[in-house]
Write a protein that holds these residues in place. Structure first.
Motif, PDB file in Angstrom:
ATOM      1  N   SER A  52       0.833  -1.195   0.000  1.00 15.60           N
ATOM      2  CA  SER A  52       0.000   0.000   0.000  1.00 15.60           C
ATOM      3  C   SER A  52       0.873   1.252   0.000  1.00 15.60           C
ATOM      4  N   GLY A  53       0.439   2.233  -0.768  1.00 11.04           N
ATOM      5  CA  GLY A  53       1.164   3.501  -0.816  1.00 11.04           C
ATOM      6  C   GLY A  53       0.643   4.517   0.170  1.00 11.04           C
ATOM      7  N   ALA A  54      -0.341   4.127   1.005  1.00  9.32           N
ATOM      8  CA  ALA A  54      -0.926   5.087   1.949  1.00  9.32           C
ATOM      9  C   ALA A  54       0.064   5.457   3.042  1.00  9.32           C
ATOM     10  N   GLY A  55       0.755   4.473   3.593  1.00 11.45           N
ATOM     11  CA  GLY A  55       1.723   4.764   4.648  1.00 11.45           C
ATOM     12  C   GLY A  55       1.069   5.406   5.856  1.00 11.45           C
ATOM     13  N   ASN A  56       1.624   6.519   6.303  1.00 10.50           N
ATOM     14  CA  ASN A  56       1.077   7.225   7.464  1.00 10.50           C
ATOM     15  C   ASN A  56      -0.225   7.944   7.167  1.00 10.50           C
ATOM     16  N   ALA A  57      -0.634   7.967   5.903  1.00 14.74           N
ATOM     17  CA  ALA A  57      -1.911   8.598   5.536  1.00 14.74           C
ATOM     18  C   ALA A  57      -3.065   7.608   5.569  1.00 14.74           C
ATOM     19  N   ALA A  58      -2.846   6.372   5.991  1.00 16.23           N
ATOM     20  CA  ALA A  58      -3.919   5.372   6.031  1.00 16.23           C
ATOM     21  C   ALA A  58      -5.086   5.811   6.913  1.00 16.23           C
ATOM     22  N   PRO A  59      -4.885   6.432   8.091  1.00 16.47           N
ATOM     23  CA  PRO A  59      -6.042   6.876   8.874  1.00 16.47           C
ATOM     24  C   PRO A  59      -6.928   7.878   8.142  1.00 16.47           C
ATOM     25  N   ILE A  60      -6.348   8.644   7.233  1.00 12.76           N
ATOM     26  CA  ILE A  60      -7.178   9.581   6.465  1.00 12.76           C
ATOM     27  C   ILE A  60      -8.120   8.812   5.546  1.00 12.76           C
ATOM     28  N   ALA A  61      -7.596   7.786   4.851  1.00 18.06           N
ATOM     29  CA  ALA A  61      -8.445   6.974   3.983  1.00 18.06           C
ATOM     30  C   ALA A  61      -9.525   6.254   4.785  1.00 18.06           C
ATOM     31  N   ILE A  62      -9.182   5.767   5.968  1.00 14.60           N
ATOM     32  CA  ILE A  62     -10.172   5.071   6.796  1.00 14.60           C
ATOM     33  C   ILE A  62     -11.248   6.051   7.267  1.00 14.60           C
ATOM     34  N   GLY A  63     -10.850   7.257   7.639  1.00 13.14           N
ATOM     35  CA  GLY A  63     -11.836   8.255   8.036  1.00 13.14           C
ATOM     36  C   GLY A  63     -12.759   8.636   6.895  1.00 13.14           C
ATOM     37  N   TRP A  64     -12.225   8.725   5.696  1.00 19.54           N
ATOM     38  CA  TRP A  64     -13.075   9.007   4.536  1.00 19.54           C
ATOM     39  C   TRP A  64     -14.054   7.872   4.273  1.00 19.54           C
ATOM     40  N   ALA A  65     -13.637   6.650   4.475  1.00 22.56           N
ATOM     41  CA  ALA A  65     -14.549   5.517   4.309  1.00 22.56           C
ATOM     42  C   ALA A  65     -15.708   5.613   5.301  1.00 22.56           C
ATOM     43  N   VAL A  66     -15.410   5.972   6.554  1.00 25.34           N
ATOM     44  CA  VAL A  66     -16.481   6.153   7.547  1.00 25.34           C
ATOM     45  C   VAL A  66     -17.384   7.308   7.138  1.00 25.34           C
ATOM     46  N   LEU A  67     -16.806   8.381   6.641  1.00 21.36           N
ATOM     47  CA  LEU A  67     -17.598   9.528   6.200  1.00 21.36           C
ATOM     48  C   LEU A  67     -18.544   9.134   5.066  1.00 21.36           C
ATOM     49  N   LEU A  68     -18.038   8.404   4.080  1.00 17.05           N
ATOM     50  CA  LEU A  68     -18.874   8.002   2.953  1.00 17.05           C
ATOM     51  C   LEU A  68     -19.992   7.065   3.396  1.00 17.05           C
ATOM     52  N   ALA A  69     -19.679   6.155   4.292  1.00 12.87           N
ATOM     53  CA  ALA A  69     -20.715   5.243   4.772  1.00 12.87           C
ATOM     54  C   ALA A  69     -21.820   6.008   5.492  1.00 12.87           C
ATOM     55  N   HIS A  70     -21.470   7.031   6.251  1.00 12.86           N
ATOM     56  CA  HIS A  70     -22.497   7.793   6.955  1.00 12.86           C
ATOM     57  C   HIS A  70     -23.335   8.626   5.997  1.00 12.86           C
ATOM     58  N   LEU A  71     -22.743   9.134   4.962  1.00 12.40           N
ATOM     59  CA  LEU A  71     -23.525   9.896   3.988  1.00 12.40           C
ATOM     60  C   LEU A  71     -24.620   9.036   3.367  1.00 12.40           C
ATOM     61  N   VAL A  72     -24.385   7.752   3.228  1.00 17.52           N
ATOM     62  CA  VAL A  72     -25.365   6.861   2.610  1.00 17.52           C
ATOM     63  C   VAL A  72     -26.313   6.263   3.653  1.00 17.52           C
TER      64      VAL A  72
END
Length: 427
Positions: free
Chosen positions: A289-309
């Motif tokens: 994975s190329g996320a590295g230390n930015a992985a929590p940002i991607a995980i937070g966006w996934a939670v955000l998208l799930a809540h929008l739906v």
């Protein structure tokens, strides 16, 4: 002072004896040897070798000046033995204490990750559900799009922040469904997974309890407003028997919408959890994975998208602990929100997590083979630098050797052909 007349003093010294090297050892009760300390290393007595002693019937023993130690050294050795004994006793008491307390709570290295999960889940519920309570219109009925976005941002940013905060301690699961994915893929043992899950459920309950204490004053004035105030926080927080008011807005507890079937709620909760767990696996777990230390940002966006739906349909659970905390605290406050479809929030997230773990294991998990990728294995850069440093060092040594040989040729006391007879080595 001499220690003589050993034979005559045996009765006074008790069952003492003289060793083969002339050492006096006593075995009387209360002596140092009786207490577990041998005086043999501290006292070295040898018979005198003077000719005047030959033929005498009694031998006198004098301290050997070559082997005897000073009084201070003897006492220091004795103190060291006593200190060692005390430390041994202390270690035994500590071991017994650890056995009584249990290894889990006595070992901080095992307790800290569980404590981090408890604290992070409590703060996650406080922030996320607190955003849901704060975004409600006190005088309105329907949820607007701005409320939906604010709730989604609250949950998503909370996950990102807390994952950065405790990720280096516990991994930042903050969700029993995520923990189940790690256990099912054998990245975590079952015992640790159970400890994480218990800490997460307990933390969610504690966070909801703190949120109730922070927002309890909202409903205190509902009795004074009048009967015309039938909407907003007073209506949504009214107890079933009408005797009072419970936690405001039910603390953002999850509930299946009136126009949503249980099957649809189960499916949408499972898909939302699948999105979250797959993001965790592919961004934070996958070695390429190329996320590295930015992985929590991607995980937070996934939670955000799930809540929008999911928020308009079920309030967006995708986290059994997050659903558990507000429901239990609402029950403590007199509100019964264990209505239709409550079981969806404690089954669908686990099913979605298992499907995500299976997908990662079968499809995306890298095999043991080395692929032609740009990313190097951990430690490869250090090995390369070590090889380069070794080559540079060897080159430098060769240069030094060359310069040294040149200097030897330049400054060695050789005799040139045109200077025969001149001794360059003389002063």
């Amino acid at each position: 002072r001499t220690f003589g007349e050993v034979g005559r003093r045996r009765s006074r010294l008790g069952s003492g004896r003289v060793g083969p090297s002339g050492l006096l050892r006593t075995h009387t009760k209360g002596s140092a040897l009786h207490d577990g300390i041998d005086l043999l290393p501290f006292l070295s007595l040898t018979p005198p070798t003077t000719p005047s002693n030959k033929g005498s019937h009694e031998k006198r023993y004098y301290p050997n000046p070559t082997n005897s130690r000073s009084t201070e050294n003897k006492l220091s050795n004795l103190y060291r033995i006593q200190a060692h004994k005390r430390s041994t006793d202390e270690a035994q008491r500590t071991e017994r204490k650890q056995q009584q307390m249990g290894r889990f709570f006595a070992n901080k290295s095992s307790f800290r990750p569980v404590a981090a999960e408890f604290l992070a889940t409590a703060l996650f519920v406080w922030v996320g559900c607190g955003t849901a309570v704060a975004s409600q219109r006190w005088g309105g009925e329907a949820m607007e799009s701005a409320d939906l976005v604010s709730i989604a941002l609250g949950f998503g940013l909370a996950i990102t922040t807390l994952a950065y905060a405790v990720g280096h301690i516990s991994g930042g699961h903050i969700n029993p469904a995520v923990t189940l994915a790690f256990v099912s893929t054998k990245m975590m043992d079952v015992k640790t997974g159970l400890q994480y899950a218990i800490a997460q459920f307990a933390g969610a309950w504690f966070g909801a309890l703190i949120l109730w204490g922070c927002t309890a004053s909202i409903t205190q004035q509902c009795q004074d407003i009048g009967a015309d105030f039938t909407s907003g926080v007073c209506k949504k927080s009214l107890l079933p028997d009408g005797s009072g008011y419970g936690p405001p807005f039910a603390l953002g507890a999850n509930a299946v919408g009136p126009r949503v079937s249980n099957g649809a709620a189960f499916l949408i909760e499972g898909v939302g959890t699948y999105l979250l767990v797959m993001t965790v696996m592919l961004s934070a777990v996958h070695p390429k994975s190329g996320a590295g230390n930015a992985a929590p940002i991607a995980i937070g966006w996934a939670v955000l998208l799930a809540h929008l739906v999911l928020v308009p349909f079920t309030g967006c659970g995708i986290n059994p602990a997050r659903s558990f905390g507000p429901l239990v605290v609402d029950s403590m406050g007199g509100l019964n929100n264990w209505g239709r479809g409550w079981w969806v929030f404690f089954t669908a997230p686990f099913v979605g997590s298992l499907f995500a773990a299976l997908t990662y294991k079968v499809v995306f998990e890298p095999e043991g083979e080395e692929d032609d990728v740009v990313e190097e294995a951990p430690g490869a850069e250090k090995e390369t630098l070590a090889v380069e440093d070794g080559a540079a060092t060897e080159k430098f040594k060769n240069e030094i050797d060359d310069e040294g040989s040149m200097a030897t040729e330049m400054f060695s006391p050789q005799k040139p052909a045109n200077m025969e007879g001149i001794d360059l080595a003389s002063p």
